[in-house]
Design a protein around this motif. Structure first.
Motif, PDB file in Angstrom:
ATOM      1  N   ILE A   1       3.191   5.985  -2.902  1.00  0.00           N
ATOM      2  CA  ILE A   1       4.327   6.761  -3.413  1.00  0.00           C
ATOM      3  C   ILE A   1       4.115   7.150  -4.873  1.00  0.00           C
ATOM      4  CG2 ILE A   1       6.721   6.396  -4.220  1.00  0.00           C
ATOM      5  CD1 ILE A   1       6.596   7.402  -1.461  1.00  0.00           C
ATOM      6  N   GLY A   2       3.372   6.314  -5.604  1.00  0.00           N
ATOM      7  CA  GLY A   2       3.138   6.585  -7.021  1.00  0.00           C
ATOM      8  C   GLY A   2       2.132   7.683  -7.301  1.00  0.00           C
ATOM      9  N   GLN A   3       1.456   8.181  -6.264  1.00  0.00           N
ATOM     10  CA  GLN A   3       0.495   9.260  -6.472  1.00  0.00           C
ATOM     11  C   GLN A   3       1.226  10.546  -6.853  1.00  0.00           C
ATOM     12  OE1 GLN A   3      -2.829   8.539  -6.390  1.00  0.00           O
ATOM     13  NE2 GLN A   3      -2.015   6.461  -6.071  1.00  0.00           N
ATOM     14  N   GLN A   4       0.721  11.237  -7.842  1.00  0.00           N
ATOM     15  CA  GLN A   4       1.430  12.386  -8.387  1.00  0.00           C
ATOM     16  C   GLN A   4       1.655  13.483  -7.351  1.00  0.00           C
ATOM     17  OE1 GLN A   4       2.651  12.292 -11.614  1.00  0.00           O
ATOM     18  NE2 GLN A   4       3.845  14.007 -10.807  1.00  0.00           N
ATOM     19  N   ASP A   5       0.662  13.737  -6.506  1.00  0.00           N
ATOM     20  CA  ASP A   5       0.827  14.806  -5.522  1.00  0.00           C
ATOM     21  C   ASP A   5       1.895  14.447  -4.479  1.00  0.00           C
ATOM     22  OD1 ASP A   5      -0.882  12.773  -4.565  1.00  0.00           O
ATOM     23  OD2 ASP A   5      -1.685  14.111  -3.019  1.00  0.00           O
ATOM     24  N   VAL A   6       2.049  13.160  -4.203  1.00  0.00           N
ATOM     25  CA  VAL A   6       3.095  12.723  -3.266  1.00  0.00           C
ATOM     26  C   VAL A   6       4.469  12.839  -3.925  1.00  0.00           C
ATOM     27  CG1 VAL A   6       3.970  10.809  -1.870  1.00  0.00           C
ATOM     28  CG2 VAL A   6       1.500  11.164  -2.109  1.00  0.00           C
TER      29      VAL A   6
ATOM     30  N   LEU B   1      10.250   6.574  -8.692  1.00  0.00           N
ATOM     31  CA  LEU B   1      11.243   7.240  -7.838  1.00  0.00           C
ATOM     32  C   LEU B   1      12.506   7.564  -8.634  1.00  0.00           C
ATOM     33  CD1 LEU B   1      10.809   5.058  -4.629  1.00  0.00           C
ATOM     34  CD2 LEU B   1      10.279   7.498  -4.823  1.00  0.00           C
ATOM     35  N   GLY B   2      12.873   6.676  -9.542  1.00  0.00           N
ATOM     36  CA  GLY B   2      14.022   6.952 -10.405  1.00  0.00           C
ATOM     37  C   GLY B   2      13.790   8.159 -11.288  1.00  0.00           C
ATOM     38  N   ASP B   3      12.580   8.269 -11.836  1.00  0.00           N
ATOM     39  CA  ASP B   3      12.242   9.440 -12.661  1.00  0.00           C
ATOM     40  C   ASP B   3      12.276  10.720 -11.836  1.00  0.00           C
ATOM     41  OD1 ASP B   3      11.885   7.728 -14.784  1.00  0.00           O
ATOM     42  OD2 ASP B   3       9.696   7.621 -14.587  1.00  0.00           O
ATOM     43  N   ARG B   4      11.794  10.626 -10.609  1.00  0.00           N
ATOM     44  CA  ARG B   4      11.814  11.801  -9.723  1.00  0.00           C
ATOM     45  C   ARG B   4      13.244  12.212  -9.410  1.00  0.00           C
ATOM     46  NH1 ARG B   4       9.499  16.506  -8.380  1.00  0.00           N
ATOM     47  NH2 ARG B   4       9.871  17.032  -6.198  1.00  0.00           N
ATOM     48  N   PHE B   5      14.100  11.216  -9.168  1.00  0.00           N
ATOM     49  CA  PHE B   5      15.512  11.497  -8.900  1.00  0.00           C
ATOM     50  C   PHE B   5      16.152  12.209 -10.091  1.00  0.00           C
ATOM     51  CE2 PHE B   5      19.887  10.106  -9.674  1.00  0.00           C
ATOM     52  CZ  PHE B   5      20.513  10.599  -8.537  1.00  0.00           C
TER      53      PHE B   5
ATOM     54  N   ALA C   1       0.836  -1.208   0.000  1.00  0.00           N
ATOM     55  CA  ALA C   1       0.000   0.000   0.000  1.00  0.00           C
ATOM     56  C   ALA C   1       0.869   1.256   0.000  1.00  0.00           C
ATOM     57  CB  ALA C   1      -0.926  -0.010   1.209  1.00  0.00           C
ATOM     58  N   LEU C   2       1.962   1.215   0.739  1.00  0.00           N
ATOM     59  CA  LEU C   2       2.873   2.370   0.761  1.00  0.00           C
ATOM     60  C   LEU C   2       3.533   2.573  -0.596  1.00  0.00           C
ATOM     61  CD1 LEU C   2       4.613   1.797   4.229  1.00  0.00           C
ATOM     62  CD2 LEU C   2       2.992   3.618   3.650  1.00  0.00           C
TER      63      LEU C   2
ATOM     64  N   GLU D   1       7.206  -0.654 -10.369  1.00  0.00           N
ATOM     65  CA  GLU D   1       6.548   0.603 -10.736  1.00  0.00           C
ATOM     66  C   GLU D   1       6.969   1.736  -9.803  1.00  0.00           C
ATOM     67  OE1 GLU D   1       2.073   2.475 -11.481  1.00  0.00           O
ATOM     68  OE2 GLU D   1       2.331   0.340 -10.984  1.00  0.00           O
ATOM     69  N   ALA D   2       6.968   1.461  -8.499  1.00  0.00           N
ATOM     70  CA  ALA D   2       7.369   2.487  -7.537  1.00  0.00           C
ATOM     71  C   ALA D   2       8.840   2.856  -7.720  1.00  0.00           C
ATOM     72  CB  ALA D   2       7.129   1.993  -6.114  1.00  0.00           C
TER      73      ALA D   2
END
Length: 561
Positions: A103-108, A139-143, A98-99, A134-135
């Motif tokens: 994390i995959g939610q855009q606002d998060v 996270l890699g894209d965010r980095f 669930a966590l 997927e998560a």
């Protein structure tokens, strides 16, 4: 309780347990009491973490149905996951999935800092959550996006690269994008990034590139130059030096020998050995430090500091070090001894006729340890050990023990491993037919034969020729596979195959000559005329046997890692 309070409470409970796990400055009965208290506190912390995390799935209030989980920030998620990692709860806690979804939610994600990305990925890595692709990808894209805007420090970059390299498979597009972002950061002109990195961070970043099989010449050069700078090399630990040498050598091995950058990289590799080799003359070495440095020196064919190699071999052969070593580390060290024997001059089966290198006694201890731990051996470990025994002409009287191991693992071996095993056994004069048949039967599996290079096929043929194993059907299969790889076959490989035919008294196929003449000499055979002319000129086994002994055509060590 609000979601953020739950997150911080779970995190704090794990931190408390971490501190209790530190060695206690007590003695006698007090030590027992401390251990009992620590175990009890850990159990209570695990119960607390599990119970509170379940509450995150409950609604915020009676009139508000959405679960508390949705109120968590990326930092809160990082707190909870780091606690689960510290308490070794892993994915046994239902809320982990669930966590990951949260994390995959855009606002998060939009409010996720680069430090949050680092902490979450580190927790995923420690818990082995490779299924959360997927998560990890998000996270890699965010980095990648964050580094372009805000940059990154060495510690954070090292944590992210290590986690991504261990969680995602080589070639994964998300993994590549993270390493591309890291490359841009390292190569950015005028960037102070590298100048702020310490020796551990530099060596660990390069290790991640090697682990991910991500080749970038510019990054390799920049990291090598940085670790050789005075402010780093003077404080470099043996572990960082070993990691740097191993990583650089691994990355070079991924280059094609005809690559235009290979010459410059080998020059830089030589400089690294010159700068860091002396650091390995230390008593503060771990088994991994010794094994990796020995492997790097052998793989790079670096014989100029044999005193360093001897020191590493002796240190690893200490009983206490061998007890702490994995069988893979020991087999790699043994392989390195076999490879380095190339620089000891001509070797004979009668070792009394040559100068015995200092690491030979260490190699004997490695062999004894490997046999004692035979239940832990993989096919690769067995093939490395047998190849090394043959290369060193070491302990031929225990060839039967290793041959039985080889027979047991044969069904799991690939072509490279079979070729290395046969090479070693042939050098030891091992001729037990049932064992040889069990090994060569692997070449009846199309996928095994198709994965073999021309060099490996010719090595097998030479080995069979050396022990006089005459099997016309097998030789026909091997020569056909060799012709299918003629574009990558060297003249030595063809010569070795022809010599092997002569050794077992089988007439080589004329088409092998025709194929060689056409591919290597550019001559088109007509009515087997080339076969007759070239065949008569080439089939002189004396010259081939000399070349096999002196140049060691059967050396498959380069391909074994």
């Amino acid at each position: 309780l609000p979601a953020w309070v739950i997150a911080r409470t779970v995190w704090a409970s794990a931190r408390l347990v971490d501190r209790l796990d530190d060695p206690a400055p007590v003695s006698g009965d007090d030590v027992i009491d401390h251990d009992v208290i620590s175990a009890r506190m850990r159990e209570e912390a695990e119960t607390l973490a599990f119970t509170l995390s379940e509450e995150l799935l409950c609604p915020v209030a009676d009139d508000d149905a959405h679960p508390k989980l949705l109120d968590l920030t990326a930092g809160n998620v990082a707190d909870i996951l780091s606690a689960f990692s510290a308490l070794e709860l892993g994915d046994s806690v239902p809320i982990v999935s669930a966590l990951s979804c949260h994390i995959g939610q855009q606002d998060v994600l939009d409010r996720c800092s680069i430090q949050d990305v680092s902490r979450i990925l580190l927790s995923f890595q420690r818990m082995g959550l490779r299924s959360e692709v997927e998560a990890i990808t998000l996270l890699g894209d965010r980095f990648e996006a964050q580094t372009k805007v805000n940059g990154c420090d060495g510690k954070t970059l090292n944590t992210v690269l290590r986690a991504v390299s261990m969680l995602l498979r080589p070639g994964d597009s998300s993994r590549n994008s993270v390493f591309d972002a890291a490359s841009e950061l390292i190569l950015e002109s005028g960037s102070p990034f590298l100048s702020k990195c310490n020796e551990y961070e530099v060596a660990s970043i390069l290790w991640s590139f090697a682990q991910a099989q991500c080749v970038n010449t510019g990054v390799m050069m920049k990291l090598a130059d940085r670790i050789m700078e005075n402010d780093i090399v003077g404080q470099c630990s043996p572990s960082s030096a070993s990691r740097m040498l191993w990583s650089f050598t691994v990355l070079i091995s991924l280059f094609d020998e005809e690559d235009e950058n290979i010459s410059g990289l080998r020059d830089k590799q030589f400089q690294l050995f010159q700068s860091l080799g002396g650091i390995m003359l230390s008593s503060q070495l771990t088994p991994m430090d010794c094994s990796r440095a020995m492997w790097a020196m052998a793989k790079a064919s670096y014989p100029l500091d044999m005193a360093v190699f001897d020191h590493l071999a002796v240190r690893l052969a200490v009983d206490e070090m061998l007890e702490r070593s994995s069988v893979r580390q020991i087999s790699e060290a043994l392989w390195a001894c076999g490879r380095m024997s190339n620089w000891e001059g001509k070797q004979d089966k009668d070792m009394s006729m040559v100068l015995i290198p200092p690491y030979m006694e260490s190699a004997k201890k490695y062999v004894a340890t490997i046999l004692a731990r035979r239940d832990e051996l993989s096919p690769k470990d067995v093939s490395q050990a047998i190849w090394s025994l043959g290369r060193l002409y070491l302990l031929a009287d225990i060839a039967d023990d290793f041959a039985l191991l080889a027979e047991a693992v044969a069904p799991k071996c690939n072509g490279i491993e079979i070729s290395s095993i046969l090479f070693g056994l042939s050098r030891l004069g091992y001729t037990n037919v049932p064992v040889i048949e069990a090994l060569t039967d692997r070449f009846t599996v199309p996928s095994v034969l198709e994965s073999c290079s021309a060099r490996e096929i010719s090595t097998v043929m030479v080995a069979l020729g050396n022990i006089q194993y005459r099997n016309p059907e097998l030789f026909s299969v091997l020569s056909t596979a060799l012709m299918n790889n003629i574009h990558s076959a060297s003249s030595e490989s063809i010569a070795s195959a022809l010599s092997a035919y002569e050794d077992v008294n089988i007439v080589p196929p004329r088409v092998l000559f025709d194929c060689w003449a056409s591919e290597k000499l550019g001559i088109t055979a007509r009515h087997s005329y080339i076969s007759q002319v070239v065949g008569d000129a080439i089939a002189t086994p004396v010259s081939f046997k000399n070349m096999t002994d002196e140049d060691d055509i059967g050396d498959c060590s380069f391909d074994i890692f």
